[in-house]
Design an enzyme around this catalytic site. Structure first.
Site, PDB file in Angstrom:
ATOM      1  N   CYS A   8      53.199  45.419  14.484  1.00  0.00           N
ATOM      2  CA  CYS A   8      52.818  44.079  14.643  1.00  0.00           C
ATOM      3  C   CYS A   8      54.067  43.205  14.497  1.00  0.00           C
ATOM      4  O   CYS A   8      55.240  43.201  15.253  1.00  0.00           O
ATOM      5  CB  CYS A   8      51.908  43.576  13.876  1.00  0.00           C
ATOM      6  SG  CYS A   8      51.005  42.029  14.263  1.00  0.00           S
ATOM      7  N   HIS A  56      47.476  47.943  14.659  1.00  0.00           N
ATOM      8  CA  HIS A  56      47.642  48.243  13.148  1.00  0.00           C
ATOM      9  C   HIS A  56      46.941  49.514  12.669  1.00  0.00           C
ATOM     10  O   HIS A  56      45.892  49.574  12.403  1.00  0.00           O
ATOM     11  CB  HIS A  56      47.084  47.175  12.288  1.00  0.00           C
ATOM     12  CG  HIS A  56      47.757  45.962  12.340  1.00  0.00           C
ATOM     13  ND1 HIS A  56      48.483  45.433  11.386  1.00  0.00           N
ATOM     14  CD2 HIS A  56      47.739  44.815  13.086  1.00  0.00           C
ATOM     15  CE1 HIS A  56      48.909  44.317  11.712  1.00  0.00           C
ATOM     16  NE2 HIS A  56      48.591  43.843  12.705  1.00  0.00           N
ATOM     17  N   GLU A  59      46.991  51.108  10.173  1.00  0.00           N
ATOM     18  CA  GLU A  59      46.854  51.107   8.626  1.00  0.00           C
ATOM     19  C   GLU A  59      45.475  50.325   8.404  1.00  0.00           C
ATOM     20  O   GLU A  59      44.709  50.614   7.645  1.00  0.00           O
ATOM     21  CB  GLU A  59      47.796  49.974   7.756  1.00  0.00           C
ATOM     22  CG  GLU A  59      48.023  48.844   7.822  1.00  0.00           C
ATOM     23  CD  GLU A  59      48.514  48.051   9.208  1.00  0.00           C
ATOM     24  OE1 GLU A  59      48.967  48.854  10.103  1.00  0.00           O
ATOM     25  OE2 GLU A  59      48.861  46.690   9.237  1.00  0.00           O
TER      26      GLU A  59
END
Ligand SMILES: Nc1ncnc2c1ncn2[C@@H]1O[C@H](COP(=O)(O)OP(=O)(O)O)[C@@H](O)[C@H]1O
EC number: 6.3.5.3
Lengths: 82, 569, 236, 82
Positions: free
Chosen positions: C87, C205, C207
């Site tokens: 990002c 993302h 994560e």
């Protein structure tokens, strides 16, 4: 007549310019010695109007209506015939 | 400068001269005027708020601090509060809503908590009006721009459309955070000899006298009074969060307070008053954005992203070092004193000298209340407009009306996942987040029933409360407590004050009956314009605790063949 | 495998990345403040996390690309070690020239946070070698400037070189391309790598879809495991 | 010598200007008939330099280094003595 118009919109004096503050700091870190950095927007466009005055009036209206927030920003307008 | 210009009544002015034993000077009058404004003093609503039940087995910190704190277990506290930013958002939607988010986040920092979740309650006018669309666009973008950059996820909210909000949209910002119980901060623990330190942005002319602005009806002049608009800087706020949390972690802060309405004045006088000491402030030490500011402007400025820290002298150096690490301005601007005086010095001259108690002791106002004459008409529903012969059509009409529609277009503009702890986010009936490093979960619901409160303030408010708690219980959560934002019209008219009084009575009674303590809240009055007024709009956020997040009942997990039951009457 | 997460002022996914990596891989993760000039820990993987570095006030990632730590980041990448930008981290990589292109404002001109589906286009880099080529993964996005842009000629080159690693896709049909890009990214590009395959930038993302009981999904775990496996097989 | 400098940074032709497009659309909805709307940034600052040329050179460097992204933006600089 066709005009190229340009509206420059900048934060009012005294109003916190968050972008200017951040850019000034980074420029400083890069070794540039500058002050009073301010960041504004510039909107350019093409429009048709009978004459320069009418065109300027139109762009001014656009600034009031949409492009600028009068409470925190000022704007200036310039024109040239296409 | 007369007392009327600072928003005081004649009797209030008389009271001030009595308390002082003399006439106040111009600066003192400004200071007292703002602190005694409705926005800062809650003078019209304090008697009402006292009727809320405040005790509960999870409550660690009730009303009176920057935010309420409840016990999550395993050493964790949960600080939460909801606050309005209605007037600023009506005038400057983007900046007004953004700074509303910033303000409530600082309340959470002031408790020593890391701001962990946000929610927003939005009340917009007729969804078909161009004006509403523009306001809504600016407000939603403002909330998103600030919250997304600061990195606090929006996990839910409430959006309600009605022409009652055409000229007076409401923006209620909720924020909450987890705090280790041994790291909790307070605004009541300053000691004489400690230093008062300003951390964060420089003080400028923005938002001067915003507090008195919020205590007035919105008029056309509001647009002309420009300096009342504050500009938010989420980048600075993010650094402020990290810096404050690091300082708290190292036990460098004796006491702290965020700077909201009436900036330096209210934060410093509150900390002195609540801690039972006095304070001397040296104006020339306050970092300014514009050199030529007058003392009253400096004290009332609502420049954003500032915190007031009270620091023991020997810890000043490490505090400055940490601030520098984060690139934040930091200045020691005053000292806590023995005598309970609020003193302002500028270049050696004593400019104001007030007892600290005076700033926090605006006389309460009790307005007369009277049931609105049109109550029967409000309640009369015209059932003939329901096309009940075609239920399918009626259902689709209901689902497609602005209040029934999905709100994805709003909440997709908010980061709902940052911080990696959102279990259930916006779009779900209840928001669920992890309690850090445990199997526990915190459940949140936000509710408001403006139309019901309009037709029946007492029952409408009670139903709002019941709805919020039902949402919690459906997940299997135990009630921790609630926070509320009271959005109402002018208290000065008996029929409008009646609505406020009855709504509070409804909330208080239902909270008592349902065993839900009220730990924090905020009041926004005068939500009216020449052309209209809002519905009585009490907004409630309830918090609940689940011991094992795996056991949470989630909605939408159904299979073909499942039975449907209705429970209750 | 040792990971370093660079923390810029304004980063806000730094802790999230740390948690995702350390919970999935049980390997050490160091947080490195942007003012450092070296990585003290000799990391095998450097991650530039998401967030709003320096407020993203000028252009996303522009100011962070001039942070003191960037010199060390460049040396790390030049040595062929893994560098990942997620990002805002991707934006920093393009602004610093470590990856080609630029990330422009979404066509909606709004911030968009939602789950989204990607097709794994390429598995010959140091990150996705353990994923299935052509497979669909769900990682959420959350950004305002995620429209991947490159002038036409260079874009063609990038495609010809097979350096597009993730492309926005339809989870049902498996089709991928611009039509499925929530932000208007050219050719639906969500993530690219450098020629050597040791620098990867992506807007979504991973994560956020690592901790299975959270609302972001669970496809991200395989991404971290893929990096770890590649590291185990090929070393730094 | 002290200079006021101004850098105007605009999206390159051919680069998607999503902001410009959005503004054009909204202006259209508001009843303004405009075309070719483009939105750029303007950065103003104060700096010291021996002469105008040196000042312009400095500002140009700042644009290359930080203020503009050459891939997607072009810039122009103007100066006046303070
Ligand atoms: N302003 C908002 N911000 C975040 N989430 C919102 C907002 N408005 C609505 N939502 C989410 O959308 C869903 C429906 O909201 P709403 O229609 O206001 O509530 P209700 O279902 O109580 O009528 C809820 O899950 C809520 O969390």
């Amino acid at each position: 007549m066709i005009f190229h118009a340009e509206a420059v919109i900048t934060p009012r004096m005294g109003v916190l310019d968050t972008q200017g503050k951040a850019v000034e700091k980074t420029l400083g870190q890069l070794g540039y010695d500058v002050s009073d950095v301010r960041v504004g927007r510039i909107v350019t466009m093409k429009l048709e109007a009978d004459n320069g005055e009418a065109a300027a009036e139109r762009v001014k209206e656009m600034c009031c209506d949409l492009l600028a927030n009068d409470l925190i920003e000022t704007y200036s307008i310039s024109l040239r015939e296409a | 400068m007369g007392f009327r210009e600072v928003g005081l009544s004649e009797s209030e002015y008389k009271r001030i001269t009595e308390l002082l034993g003399r006439e106040p000077n111009a600066l003192e009058l400004e200071l007292v005027g703002v602190m005694w404004s409705e926005h800062c003093s809650y003078k019209s609503t304090r008697p009402l708020l006292r009727t809320y039940p405040s005790k509960g087995r999870y409550v660690l910190q009730g009303q009176g601090e920057n935010a309420g704190v409840v016990d999550m277990g395993e050493g964790w506290g949960f600080a939460f509060k909801v606050e309005s930013h209605n007037h600023p958002s009506a005038v400057a939607p983007f900046q007004g809503a953004a700074t509303g988010v910033g303000g409530i986040i600082r309340d959470i920092i002031a408790m020593g908590a890391r701001p962990s979740v946000s929610m927003d309650g939005l009340f917009f006018g007729d969804a078909n009006l161009c004006k509403t669309r523009n306001l809504a666009k600016g407000i939603v973008e403002g909330i998103g721009a600030y919250g997304n950059a600061v990195g606090v996820p929006v996990v839910g909210g409430k959006t309600f459309y009605s022409p009652a909000y055409n000229d007076n949209p409401l923006v209620n910002a909720f924020s909450a955070g987890f705090v280790r119980l041994d790291k909790m901060a307070s605004s009541q623990t300053a000691k004489p000899g400690d230093c008062a330190v300003l951390l964060g942005s420089k003080t400028g002319r923005d938002g001067i006298a915003g507090a008195s602005f919020a205590s007035r009806e919105l008029d056309e002049d509001a647009r002309a009074s420009k300096p009342q608009i504050q500009i938010g800087d989420p980048f600075e706020e993010k650094l402020l969060i990290e810096c404050c949390l690091e300082l708290l972690d190292k036990n460098m802060i004796a006491s702290m307070q965020d700077m909201g309405a009436a900036g330096i004045l209210s934060s410093s006088s509150e900390i002195a008053h609540k801690s039972g000491c006095g304070i001397d402030i040296f104006v020339e030490k306050i970092p300014l954005r514009e050199a030529d500011m007058l003392s009253w402007e400096i004290f009332l400025s609502e420049s954003q992203e500032r915190m007031l820290l009270i620091v023991e002298k020997e810890k000043l150096a490490p505090v400055f070092a940490t601030a520098k690490h984060y690139g934040l301005d930091c200045a020691a601007v005053g000292e806590m004193t023995e005598g309970k005086r609020y003193r302002v010095y500028r270049n050696g001259a004593l400019e104001a000298d007030l007892p600290t108690s005076i700033l926090g002791s605006a006389p309460e106002l009790s307005w007369p209340a009277e049931e609105p004459k049109d109550m029967p008409e409000r309640r009369a529903i015209d059932l003939s407009t329901l096309a009940s012969e075609d239920p399918a059509k009626e259902l689709t009409t209901m689902l497609s009306c602005p209040n029934g529609r999905r709100k994805d277009a709003i909440w997709e503009q908010y980061d709902s996942m940052v911080q990696l702890h959102t279990i259930a986010g916006p779009g779900e009936p209840a928001a669920v987040v992890e309690v850090p490093k445990t199997r526990r979960a915190c459940v949140l619901t936000m509710e408001a029933e403006p139309y019901k409160c309009w037709t029946d303030p007492y029952c409408g408010a009670a139903e709002t409360m019941a709805l919020a708690l039902r949402g919690l219980w459906l997940t299997g959560a135990d009630t921790l407590g609630m926070t509320n934002c009271l959005n109402f019209a002018s208290p000065e008219q008996p029929d409008k004050f009646y609505e406020l009084k009855e709504c509070v009575r409804g909330l208080a009674d239902s909270c008592r009956a349902l065993d839900c303590p009220v730990v924090s809240g905020n009041v926004s009055l005068y939500n009216e314009t020449a052309s209209g007024r809002i519905y009585p709009t009490p907004l409630v956020v309830a918090a609940g605790l689940v011991i094992d997040r795996e056991k949470i009942t989630r909605s939408g997990r159904t299979k073909d063949g499942d039975y449907i039951y209705t429970v209750g009457k | 495998m040792r990971t370093a997460v660079v923390v810029f002022p304004g980063s806000n996914c730094d802790r999230d990345v740390r948690r995702a990596v350390s919970e999935t891989l049980k390997t050490p993760v160091d947080m490195v403040w942007h003012e450092e000039r070296e990585f003290a820990s000799e990391p095998d993987l450097v991650i530039l996390p998401g967030g709003f570095s320096y407020g993203d006030y000028l252009r996303s990632g522009a100011m962070a690309a001039h942070s003191p730590i960037i010199g060390a980041v460049r040396r790390h990448a030049a040595a062929g070690r893994r560098l990942l930008g997620i990002c805002n981290g991707f934006q920093v990589l393009t602004e610093s020239g470590l990856l080609p292109g630029a990330l422009l404002a979404n066509t909606s001109t709004t911030f968009i946070c939602r789950k989204c589906w990607l097709r794994v286009e390429q598995t010959e880099n140091r990150f996705t070698s353990g994923l299935k080529k052509g497979g669909i993964v769900q990682y959420p996005i959350a950004h305002h400037e995620g429209l991947y842009f490159l002038p036409p000629k260079e874009l063609r080159q990038l495609e010809d070189d097979g350096r597009v690693v993730f492309r926005y896709a339809d989870p049902v049909s498996g089709e991928a391309g611009e039509r499925f890009a929530p932000n208007g990214a050219l050719n639906g590009i969500a993530g690219i790598c450098n020629e050597e395959g040791n620098v990867l930038g992506l807007m979504p993302h991973p994560e956020r879809s690592t901790v299975a009981h959270l609302n972001g999904g669970s496809d991200g775990g395989a991404f971290w495991l893929s990096i770890a496996r590649d590291f185990a097989e090929r070393g730094a």
